[in-house]
Design a protein around this motif. Sequence first.
Motif, PDB file in Angstrom:
ATOM      1  N   SER A 231       5.259   1.238   7.744  1.00 15.41           N
ATOM      2  CA  SER A 231       3.773   0.621   7.611  1.00 15.41           C
ATOM      3  C   SER A 231       2.664   1.567   7.459  1.00 15.41           C
ATOM      4  CB  SER A 231       3.553  -0.442   8.666  1.00 15.41           C
ATOM      5  OG  SER A 231       4.595  -1.515   8.803  1.00 15.41           O
ATOM      6  N   ALA A 232       2.594   2.304   8.190  1.00 18.78           N
ATOM      7  CA  ALA A 232       1.593   3.401   8.257  1.00 18.78           C
ATOM      8  C   ALA A 232       1.806   4.200   6.628  1.00 18.78           C
ATOM      9  CB  ALA A 232       1.644   4.368   9.205  1.00 18.78           C
ATOM     10  N   LEU A 233       2.854   4.596   6.229  1.00 24.34           N
ATOM     11  CA  LEU A 233       3.194   4.969   4.964  1.00 24.34           C
ATOM     12  C   LEU A 233       2.523   4.315   3.913  1.00 24.34           C
ATOM     13  CD1 LEU A 233       4.007   7.675   3.287  1.00 24.34           C
ATOM     14  CD2 LEU A 233       6.342   6.612   3.315  1.00 24.34           C
ATOM     15  N   LEU A 234       2.894   2.950   4.037  1.00 18.90           N
ATOM     16  CA  LEU A 234       2.387   1.858   3.004  1.00 18.90           C
ATOM     17  C   LEU A 234       0.845   1.847   2.927  1.00 18.90           C
ATOM     18  CD1 LEU A 234       5.038  -0.905   3.308  1.00 18.90           C
ATOM     19  CD2 LEU A 234       4.757   0.748   1.157  1.00 18.90           C
ATOM     20  N   VAL A 235       0.040   1.898   3.996  1.00 18.53           N
ATOM     21  CA  VAL A 235      -1.372   1.687   4.010  1.00 18.53           C
ATOM     22  C   VAL A 235      -1.639   2.760   3.519  1.00 18.53           C
ATOM     23  CG1 VAL A 235      -3.150   2.060   5.820  1.00 18.53           C
ATOM     24  CG2 VAL A 235      -1.315   0.312   6.381  1.00 18.53           C
ATOM     25  N   ALA A 236      -1.391   4.132   3.741  1.00 23.48           N
ATOM     26  CA  ALA A 236      -1.874   5.482   3.215  1.00 23.48           C
ATOM     27  C   ALA A 236      -1.750   5.288   1.581  1.00 23.48           C
ATOM     28  CB  ALA A 236      -1.116   6.670   3.621  1.00 23.48           C
ATOM     29  N   VAL A 237      -0.459   4.807   1.289  1.00 26.09           N
ATOM     30  CA  VAL A 237      -0.144   4.615  -0.212  1.00 26.09           C
ATOM     31  C   VAL A 237      -1.133   3.780  -0.909  1.00 26.09           C
ATOM     32  CG1 VAL A 237       1.353   4.097  -2.147  1.00 26.09           C
ATOM     33  CG2 VAL A 237       2.204   5.551  -0.292  1.00 26.09           C
ATOM     34  N   THR A 238      -1.436   2.715  -0.392  1.00 30.47           N
ATOM     35  CA  THR A 238      -2.281   1.724  -0.776  1.00 30.47           C
ATOM     36  C   THR A 238      -3.824   2.165  -0.821  1.00 30.47           C
ATOM     37  OG1 THR A 238      -1.032  -0.128   0.202  1.00 30.47           O
ATOM     38  CG2 THR A 238      -3.568  -0.632  -0.454  1.00 30.47           C
ATOM     39  N   ILE A 239      -4.225   2.858   0.096  1.00 35.39           N
ATOM     40  CA  ILE A 239      -5.486   3.538   0.230  1.00 35.39           C
ATOM     41  C   ILE A 239      -5.565   4.645  -1.060  1.00 35.39           C
ATOM     42  CG2 ILE A 239      -7.138   4.995   1.543  1.00 35.39           C
ATOM     43  CD1 ILE A 239      -6.367   3.388   4.253  1.00 35.39           C
ATOM     44  N   ILE A 240      -4.817   5.333  -1.067  1.00 30.33           N
ATOM     45  CA  ILE A 240      -4.581   6.307  -2.148  1.00 30.33           C
ATOM     46  C   ILE A 240      -4.681   5.853  -3.668  1.00 30.33           C
ATOM     47  CG2 ILE A 240      -3.390   8.571  -3.174  1.00 30.33           C
ATOM     48  CD1 ILE A 240      -2.570   9.076  -0.502  1.00 30.33           C
ATOM     49  N   GLY A 241      -3.727   4.773  -3.761  1.00 30.32           N
ATOM     50  CA  GLY A 241      -3.569   4.231  -5.137  1.00 30.32           C
ATOM     51  C   GLY A 241      -4.943   3.446  -5.371  1.00 30.32           C
ATOM     52  N   SER A 242      -5.652   2.733  -4.469  1.00 31.16           N
ATOM     53  CA  SER A 242      -7.007   2.104  -4.699  1.00 31.16           C
ATOM     54  C   SER A 242      -7.957   3.103  -5.032  1.00 31.16           C
ATOM     55  CB  SER A 242      -7.538   1.392  -3.412  1.00 31.16           C
ATOM     56  OG  SER A 242      -8.662   0.751  -3.461  1.00 31.16           O
ATOM     57  N   TYR A 243      -7.987   4.213  -4.242  1.00 34.83           N
ATOM     58  CA  TYR A 243      -9.045   5.418  -4.524  1.00 34.83           C
ATOM     59  C   TYR A 243      -8.921   5.861  -5.789  1.00 34.83           C
ATOM     60  CZ  TYR A 243     -11.206  10.056  -4.556  1.00 34.83           C
ATOM     61  OH  TYR A 243     -12.165  10.949  -4.789  1.00 34.83           O
ATOM     62  N   ARG A 244      -7.483   6.101  -6.467  1.00 35.74           N
ATOM     63  CA  ARG A 244      -7.312   6.615  -7.965  1.00 35.74           C
ATOM     64  C   ARG A 244      -7.601   5.633  -9.071  1.00 35.74           C
ATOM     65  NH1 ARG A 244      -1.607   8.747  -8.387  1.00 35.74           N
ATOM     66  NH2 ARG A 244      -2.573   9.727 -10.336  1.00 35.74           N
ATOM     67  N   ARG A 245      -7.506   4.397  -8.687  1.00 36.75           N
ATOM     68  CA  ARG A 245      -7.591   3.497  -9.497  1.00 36.75           C
ATOM     69  C   ARG A 245      -9.135   3.224  -9.715  1.00 36.75           C
ATOM     70  NH1 ARG A 245      -4.556  -1.068 -11.588  1.00 36.75           N
ATOM     71  NH2 ARG A 245      -2.792  -0.069 -10.223  1.00 36.75           N
ATOM     72  N   ASN A 246     -10.047   3.335  -8.601  1.00 39.43           N
ATOM     73  CA  ASN A 246     -11.554   2.984  -8.742  1.00 39.43           C
ATOM     74  C   ASN A 246     -12.204   4.373  -9.356  1.00 39.43           C
ATOM     75  OD1 ASN A 246     -11.432   0.517  -7.741  1.00 39.43           O
ATOM     76  ND2 ASN A 246     -11.809   1.242  -5.693  1.00 39.43           N
ATOM     77  N   ARG A 247     -11.611   5.408  -9.138  1.00 38.44           N
ATOM     78  CA  ARG A 247     -11.914   6.637  -9.907  1.00 38.44           C
ATOM     79  C   ARG A 247     -12.121   6.705 -11.333  1.00 38.44           C
ATOM     80  NH1 ARG A 247      -9.510  12.129  -8.206  1.00 38.44           N
ATOM     81  NH2 ARG A 247      -8.174  11.479  -9.606  1.00 38.44           N
TER      82      ARG A 247
END
Length: 67
Positions: free
Chosen positions: A50-66
């Motif tokens: 679950s912690a890994l999925l949260v990290a992937v979600t945060i990183i993916g959101s950051y990359r998409r907004n960039r």
Amino acid sequence: MAVDHDEVSTTTIVAYAVAATVLFGWFLFGWLVLRQGFVASVGEAAGAGSALLVAVTIIGSYRRNRR
């Protein structure tokens, strides 16, 4: 609302397979080496996943907004 259906890259599939293998190894390590019990080992591996999925979600959101 249009949905973009990009193909999943081979790198992504390999990364998911590695993550699943590491989580399974973490479960086996806790259960068989540390002898902390089956349920505790499952819970610990699920929490790490679950912690890994949260990290992937945060990183993916950051990359998409960039973009």
